[in-house]
Design a protein around this motif. Sequence first.
Motif, PDB file in Angstrom:
ATOM      1  N   ILE A  83       0.876  -1.171   0.000  1.00  0.00           N
ATOM      2  CA  ILE A  83       0.000   0.000   0.000  1.00  0.00           C
ATOM      3  C   ILE A  83       0.914   1.221   0.000  1.00  0.00           C
ATOM      4  CG2 ILE A  83      -1.791   1.249   1.253  1.00  0.00           C
ATOM      5  CD1 ILE A  83      -2.021  -1.578   2.860  1.00  0.00           C
ATOM      6  N   VAL A  84       0.752   2.112  -0.952  1.00  0.00           N
ATOM      7  CA  VAL A  84       1.558   3.336  -1.004  1.00  0.00           C
ATOM      8  C   VAL A  84       0.629   4.523  -0.810  1.00  0.00           C
ATOM      9  CG1 VAL A  84       3.136   4.763  -2.330  1.00  0.00           C
ATOM     10  CG2 VAL A  84       3.238   2.265  -2.552  1.00  0.00           C
ATOM     11  N   LEU A  85       0.722   5.158   0.345  1.00  0.00           N
ATOM     12  CA  LEU A  85      -0.058   6.364   0.616  1.00  0.00           C
ATOM     13  C   LEU A  85       0.733   7.553   0.088  1.00  0.00           C
ATOM     14  CD1 LEU A  85      -2.311   8.067   1.858  1.00  0.00           C
ATOM     15  CD2 LEU A  85      -1.108   7.932   4.055  1.00  0.00           C
ATOM     16  N   GLY A  86       0.262   8.134  -0.995  1.00  0.00           N
ATOM     17  CA  GLY A  86       1.016   9.204  -1.633  1.00  0.00           C
ATOM     18  C   GLY A  86       0.244  10.505  -1.709  1.00  0.00           C
ATOM     19  N   CYS A  87       0.919  11.518  -2.213  1.00  0.00           N
ATOM     20  CA  CYS A  87       0.331  12.835  -2.440  1.00  0.00           C
ATOM     21  C   CYS A  87      -0.354  12.828  -3.814  1.00  0.00           C
ATOM     22  CB  CYS A  87       1.430  13.896  -2.395  1.00  0.00           C
ATOM     23  SG  CYS A  87       0.856  15.597  -2.623  1.00  0.00           S
ATOM     24  N   ILE A  88      -1.288  13.769  -4.021  1.00  0.00           N
ATOM     25  CA  ILE A  88      -1.954  13.837  -5.328  1.00  0.00           C
ATOM     26  C   ILE A  88      -1.064  14.452  -6.406  1.00  0.00           C
ATOM     27  CG2 ILE A  88      -4.242  14.002  -4.286  1.00  0.00           C
ATOM     28  CD1 ILE A  88      -4.188  17.013  -5.067  1.00  0.00           C
ATOM     29  N   ASP A  89       0.115  14.909  -6.052  1.00  0.00           N
ATOM     30  CA  ASP A  89       1.019  15.572  -6.999  1.00  0.00           C
ATOM     31  C   ASP A  89       1.158  14.758  -8.291  1.00  0.00           C
ATOM     32  OD1 ASP A  89       3.657  16.420  -8.249  1.00  0.00           O
ATOM     33  OD2 ASP A  89       3.548  17.829  -6.591  1.00  0.00           O
ATOM     34  N   ILE A 110      -3.733  11.646  -1.464  1.00  0.00           N
ATOM     35  CA  ILE A 110      -4.366  12.820  -0.879  1.00  0.00           C
ATOM     36  C   ILE A 110      -3.300  13.904  -0.744  1.00  0.00           C
ATOM     37  CG2 ILE A 110      -3.925  11.998   1.479  1.00  0.00           C
ATOM     38  CD1 ILE A 110      -6.559  13.345   2.326  1.00  0.00           C
ATOM     39  N   ALA A 111      -3.691  15.152  -0.904  1.00  0.00           N
ATOM     40  CA  ALA A 111      -2.724  16.247  -0.822  1.00  0.00           C
ATOM     41  C   ALA A 111      -1.943  16.183   0.489  1.00  0.00           C
ATOM     42  CB  ALA A 111      -3.434  17.592  -0.927  1.00  0.00           C
ATOM     43  N   GLY A 112      -0.629  16.141   0.367  1.00  0.00           N
ATOM     44  CA  GLY A 112       0.230  16.100   1.547  1.00  0.00           C
ATOM     45  C   GLY A 112       0.406  14.726   2.157  1.00  0.00           C
ATOM     46  N   ASN A 113      -0.089  13.673   1.455  1.00  0.00           N
ATOM     47  CA  ASN A 113       0.028  12.286   1.944  1.00  0.00           C
ATOM     48  C   ASN A 113      -0.275  12.176   3.443  1.00  0.00           C
ATOM     49  OD1 ASN A 113       2.990  13.318   0.937  1.00  0.00           O
ATOM     50  ND2 ASN A 113       3.135  12.596   3.054  1.00  0.00           N
ATOM     51  N   CYS A 143       6.741  19.845  -2.266  1.00  0.00           N
ATOM     52  CA  CYS A 143       5.323  19.497  -2.105  1.00  0.00           C
ATOM     53  C   CYS A 143       4.462  20.753  -1.938  1.00  0.00           C
ATOM     54  CB  CYS A 143       5.141  18.574  -0.905  1.00  0.00           C
ATOM     55  SG  CYS A 143       3.425  18.088  -0.624  1.00  0.00           S
ATOM     56  N   GLY A 144       3.486  20.929  -2.823  1.00  0.00           N
ATOM     57  CA  GLY A 144       2.627  22.102  -2.767  1.00  0.00           C
ATOM     58  C   GLY A 144       1.776  22.148  -1.507  1.00  0.00           C
ATOM     59  N   ALA A 145       1.314  20.976  -1.053  1.00  0.00           N
ATOM     60  CA  ALA A 145       0.503  20.938   0.165  1.00  0.00           C
ATOM     61  C   ALA A 145       1.329  21.347   1.376  1.00  0.00           C
ATOM     62  CB  ALA A 145      -0.072  19.530   0.364  1.00  0.00           C
ATOM     63  N   VAL A 146       2.557  20.861   1.438  1.00  0.00           N
ATOM     64  CA  VAL A 146       3.440  21.240   2.540  1.00  0.00           C
ATOM     65  C   VAL A 146       3.743  22.735   2.481  1.00  0.00           C
ATOM     66  CG1 VAL A 146       5.742  20.939   3.536  1.00  0.00           C
ATOM     67  CG2 VAL A 146       4.429  18.937   2.793  1.00  0.00           C
ATOM     68  N   THR A 159      -8.372  23.612   3.626  1.00  0.00           N
ATOM     69  CA  THR A 159      -7.925  24.143   4.916  1.00  0.00           C
ATOM     70  C   THR A 159      -7.807  23.038   5.965  1.00  0.00           C
ATOM     71  OG1 THR A 159      -9.016  26.249   4.432  1.00  0.00           O
ATOM     72  CG2 THR A 159      -8.390  25.830   6.726  1.00  0.00           C
ATOM     73  N   SER A 160      -8.838  22.197   6.065  1.00  0.00           N
ATOM     74  CA  SER A 160      -8.795  21.111   7.048  1.00  0.00           C
ATOM     75  C   SER A 160      -7.794  20.041   6.654  1.00  0.00           C
ATOM     76  CB  SER A 160     -10.184  20.493   7.208  1.00  0.00           C
ATOM     77  OG  SER A 160     -10.660  19.974   5.976  1.00  0.00           O
ATOM     78  N   ASN A 161      -7.568  19.886   5.358  1.00  0.00           N
ATOM     79  CA  ASN A 161      -6.568  18.929   4.873  1.00  0.00           C
ATOM     80  C   ASN A 161      -5.169  19.364   5.313  1.00  0.00           C
ATOM     81  OD1 ASN A 161      -6.334  17.138   1.741  1.00  0.00           O
ATOM     82  ND2 ASN A 161      -4.793  17.286   3.323  1.00  0.00           N
ATOM     83  N   LEU A 162      -4.860  20.640   5.107  1.00  0.00           N
ATOM     84  CA  LEU A 162      -3.534  21.149   5.451  1.00  0.00           C
ATOM     85  C   LEU A 162      -3.302  21.178   6.956  1.00  0.00           C
ATOM     86  CD1 LEU A 162      -3.078  24.128   2.931  1.00  0.00           C
ATOM     87  CD2 LEU A 162      -2.436  21.718   2.673  1.00  0.00           C
ATOM     88  N   ALA A 163      -4.387  21.205   7.729  1.00  0.00           N
ATOM     89  CA  ALA A 163      -4.246  21.228   9.185  1.00  0.00           C
ATOM     90  C   ALA A 163      -3.520  19.984   9.697  1.00  0.00           C
ATOM     91  CB  ALA A 163      -5.621  21.347   9.846  1.00  0.00           C
ATOM     92  N   HIS A 164      -3.625  18.884   8.954  1.00  0.00           N
ATOM     93  CA  HIS A 164      -2.922  17.661   9.350  1.00  0.00           C
ATOM     94  C   HIS A 164      -1.399  17.830   9.295  1.00  0.00           C
ATOM     95  CE1 HIS A 164      -6.509  15.116   9.546  1.00  0.00           C
ATOM     96  NE2 HIS A 164      -6.913  15.643   8.394  1.00  0.00           N
ATOM     97  N   ILE A 165      -0.938  18.802   8.502  1.00  0.00           N
ATOM     98  CA  ILE A 165       0.504  19.004   8.314  1.00  0.00           C
ATOM     99  C   ILE A 165       1.061  20.017   9.309  1.00  0.00           C
ATOM    100  CG2 ILE A 165       2.302  19.544   6.586  1.00  0.00           C
ATOM    101  CD1 ILE A 165       0.268  18.954   4.407  1.00  0.00           C
ATOM    102  N   HIS A 166       0.194  20.794   9.950  1.00  0.00           N
ATOM    103  CA  HIS A 166       0.652  21.844  10.861  1.00  0.00           C
ATOM    104  C   HIS A 166       1.559  21.344  11.983  1.00  0.00           C
ATOM    105  CE1 HIS A 166      -2.881  24.661   9.584  1.00  0.00           C
ATOM    106  NE2 HIS A 166      -1.922  24.595   8.676  1.00  0.00           N
TER     107      HIS A 166
END
Length: 235
Positions: A83-89, A110-113, A143-146, A159-166
């Motif tokens: 299973i490879v969890l990757g970014c949408i890039d 998903i953006a930002g994996n 990475c654009g999400a990062v 916004t809520s997606n990027l919150a996981h990276i904060h």
Amino acid sequence: MKTLKTLSHVFAMTAALAVLAPAAQALELPVTQTASSQAALAPADALELLKAGNARFVAGEMLQRDLGDQVSATAAGQYPHSIVLGCIDSRVPPELVFDQGLGDIFSPRIAGNVVTPELLGSMEFAAAVAGSRAIVVLGHTECGAVKGACDGVELGNLTSNLAHIHPAVAAVPVAEGPRDSSNTAWVNAVAHENVAQMVQRILDDSPLLKGLVDEGKLLVVGAMYDVATGKVEFL
């Protein structure tokens, strides 16, 4: 006497290669995964398939697959080894960068994996039900999400997606330069930290997957893809 020694050396090398041939063949030939081939893999073997595939991708020596044949071969069932969890890039499609065919890997993106409850459920299915042996959280450079998380971007549901990276943003100090997306070295360090945190989140938030890891049936690792070279570094 020298000739005999030389011949003995050749025979010994030939015998050694004969022993190694099946293992090498398993990594170098395009094989559609079946229930038996998946069952024969240890978690470390699944990772080796990915590492060998990326090496081929970087070298420009990707395997020639008959995708039409693989469509037919996988119609009745799927037995992915990883299973490879990757970014949408768009620059980091897991099947390509790991040189995998149809039915070889699950590839949630998903953006930002980042790891969400929904993605955890998908990975639990993939490992506990479908039998995959390894989970790789695949981040990447530039990475654009990062970058968005580093700049505090707010944009609709993103916004809520990027919150996981904060948390990763907060965890990485700036050695030099500004603390924003213009600082490439810092952004890539945050991406690296984000991968590490997502690996830990999988283990912390899924007792099911953690149990498979403890039983030696699953590996969960992080990796970083370099968009400039095509190379994957396993963390």
